[in-house]
Scaffold this motif. Structure first.
Motif, PDB file in Angstrom:
ATOM      1  N   CYS A 100       0.808  -1.226   0.000  1.00  0.00           N
ATOM      2  CA  CYS A 100       0.000   0.000   0.000  1.00  0.00           C
ATOM      3  C   CYS A 100       0.839   1.274   0.000  1.00  0.00           C
ATOM      4  CB  CYS A 100      -0.942   0.009   1.196  1.00  0.00           C
ATOM      5  SG  CYS A 100      -0.116   0.188   2.809  1.00  0.00           S
ATOM      6  N   SER A 101       2.166   1.135   0.123  1.00  0.00           N
ATOM      7  CA  SER A 101       3.112   2.266   0.049  1.00  0.00           C
ATOM      8  C   SER A 101       3.075   3.193   1.254  1.00  0.00           C
ATOM      9  CB  SER A 101       2.883   3.096  -1.226  1.00  0.00           C
ATOM     10  OG  SER A 101       2.989   2.279  -2.364  1.00  0.00           O
ATOM     11  N   GLU A 102       2.384   2.820   2.313  1.00  0.00           N
ATOM     12  CA  GLU A 102       2.388   3.636   3.525  1.00  0.00           C
ATOM     13  C   GLU A 102       3.760   3.594   4.189  1.00  0.00           C
ATOM     14  OE1 GLU A 102      -0.021   5.578   5.038  1.00  0.00           O
ATOM     15  OE2 GLU A 102      -1.122   5.349   3.155  1.00  0.00           O
ATOM     16  N   LEU A 103       4.093   4.683   4.880  1.00  0.00           N
ATOM     17  CA  LEU A 103       5.397   4.773   5.534  1.00  0.00           C
ATOM     18  C   LEU A 103       5.299   4.406   7.016  1.00  0.00           C
ATOM     19  CD1 LEU A 103       6.941   8.108   4.190  1.00  0.00           C
ATOM     20  CD2 LEU A 103       7.568   5.792   3.560  1.00  0.00           C
ATOM     21  N   GLY A 104       6.334   3.717   7.510  1.00  0.00           N
ATOM     22  CA  GLY A 104       6.482   3.484   8.939  1.00  0.00           C
ATOM     23  C   GLY A 104       5.365   2.707   9.582  1.00  0.00           C
ATOM     24  N   THR A 105       4.796   1.732   8.856  1.00  0.00           N
ATOM     25  CA  THR A 105       3.628   1.029   9.390  1.00  0.00           C
ATOM     26  C   THR A 105       3.888  -0.458   9.644  1.00  0.00           C
ATOM     27  OG1 THR A 105       2.809   0.584   7.136  1.00  0.00           O
ATOM     28  CG2 THR A 105       2.029   2.582   8.218  1.00  0.00           C
ATOM     29  N   MET A 106       5.131  -0.905   9.591  1.00  0.00           N
ATOM     30  CA  MET A 106       5.414  -2.333   9.759  1.00  0.00           C
ATOM     31  C   MET A 106       5.440  -2.732  11.235  1.00  0.00           C
ATOM     32  SD  MET A 106       5.616  -3.887   6.917  1.00  0.00           S
ATOM     33  CE  MET A 106       5.831  -3.553   5.173  1.00  0.00           C
ATOM     34  N   ASP A 107       4.644  -3.740  11.575  1.00  0.00           N
ATOM     35  CA  ASP A 107       4.656  -4.331  12.909  1.00  0.00           C
ATOM     36  C   ASP A 107       5.415  -5.649  12.854  1.00  0.00           C
ATOM     37  OD1 ASP A 107       3.032  -2.301  13.966  1.00  0.00           O
ATOM     38  OD2 ASP A 107       1.218  -3.333  13.311  1.00  0.00           O
TER      39      ASP A 107
END
Length: 353
Positions: A332-339
């Motif tokens: 989805c190309s969102e930044l800083g969202t990895m858990d």
């Protein structure tokens, strides 16, 4: 002579001259705009021809030549190919549509889709060329600007990506949500630019990077990853300040016992939980995270059954799961969202804690 002087003083003569000047200026402006339009149109044609593909299926070519309005159907077909991973076929269809499209304004959405397909397929230079060409005619196209920024980012040209982001910022003035996203993007791109800068000393880089560490919490993991490689003492100083360590366990897991400054971590109980799970700290305290507590108990038992842990990464926004960590979600190309997802497993006999 008197008659000539009279003509010059006549108001109608002045009005006639003024009208003539306006007509000449309008004609010149029309000619200039027409020339620019033809030049843009030719530029778009040349761009499409420079990426020409051959070998499109006969059925598609026949449909393209016989159908009354084949573009929507073929665009949908190309998008379907692109989503299924067949970028080559999608690119062929887009280029065939461009060849049959005469109006420049009708080429723009096709070129935009083609540029996105090139980007997704990893042809970054081609994608960049197309996005720049579109922006020459439509500089306020925020979608194309966003993709151009990401293209520069993927190419490691972070300064140019920041310049494009400034353009997006100008277009999105007035929206608090968009502004916060742009600030997050700016912090990320600036950090990457500093890390990639060859003309800064290590001390200068660290000074700017630590400033970002306190300014943008979303960048903590990127900063710690850099410090882990280049300045381990400074790395541990920042680790001692962490509160929730859930998303940093993978970064802290692989250290041998002798490399960990336990004295520095006495006021960081959540960090010590990681090393309780590994059996480095045996103070009887339980771990707050379930997977770490399971490993701690297995270590205390001291039997043949011992546990290990693997890591996966889930986007907090779209829930896609990846085997490798990335600051930008690949889906989805969102930044800083990895858990970080902890996956318990049985430890191998030769596995070293």
């Amino acid at each position: 002579m008197k008659d000539i002087a009279f003509i010059y003083r006549d108001p109608l003569f002045g009005i006639t001259i003024l009208v003539a000047i306006i007509a000449i200026v309008a004609l010149a402006d029309y000619s200039r705009n027409r020339y620019r339009s033809k030049k843009r149109s030719q530029s778009l044609k040349n761009l499409a021809k420079s990426y020409e593909y051959t070998g499109l299926s006969d059925g598609v070519m026949e449909f393209l030549s016989l159908a009354h309005n084949p573009v929507p159907t073929l665009m949908f077909l190309a998008q379907t190919y692109a989503k299924s991973g067949d970028s080559e076929q999608a690119i062929r269809i887009y280029l065939s549509i461009l060849e049959k499209t005469s109006e420049s304004k009708d080429k723009i959405p096709i070129l935009e889709a083609l540029g996105v397909t090139y980007f997704d397929a990893g042809f970054l230079q081609r994608a960049k060329n197309i996005f720049i060409e579109i922006l020459k005619s439509y500089p306020r196209n925020s979608g194309v600007l966003s993709y151009l920024m990401r293209t520069y980012e993927s190419m490691g040209e972070y300064k140019k990506a920041l310049e494009v982001l400034d353009c997006l910022d100008e277009l999105e003035v007035g929206s608090d949500t968009i502004s916060s996203e742009i600030i997050a993007h700016k912090n990320y791109l600036y950090l990457m630019m500093v890390i990639d800068e060859d003309f800064l000393s290590l001390e200068q880089k660290e000074h700017q990077i630590i400033a970002l560490f306190y300014q943008a919490p979303s960048l903590h993991k990127l900063v710690l990853t850099y410090l882990k490689t280049y300045n381990l003492p400074l790395f541990w100083q920042q680790v001692a300040l962490l509160g929730d360590v859930q998303n940093f366990i993978d970064l802290l897991w692989g250290f041998p016992k002798e490399a960990i400054p336990f004295d520095l971590l006495q006021n960081a109980p959540s960090v010590l939980d990681i090393y309780r799970a590994k059996g480095y700290v045996r103070d009887g305290k339980e771990c707050d995270i379930f997977e770490l507590e399971v490993l701690r108990v297995l270590e205390l038992e001291g039997g043949n059954l011992r546990g290990g842990i693997d890591f996966e990464y889930r986007c907090h926004s779209c829930k896609s799961i990846f085997p490798f960590d990335s600051y930008r979600c690949g889906a989805c190309s969102e930044l800083g969202t990895m858990d970080v997802i902890l996956k318990l497993r049985r430890a191998k006999n030769n596995e070293i804690h």
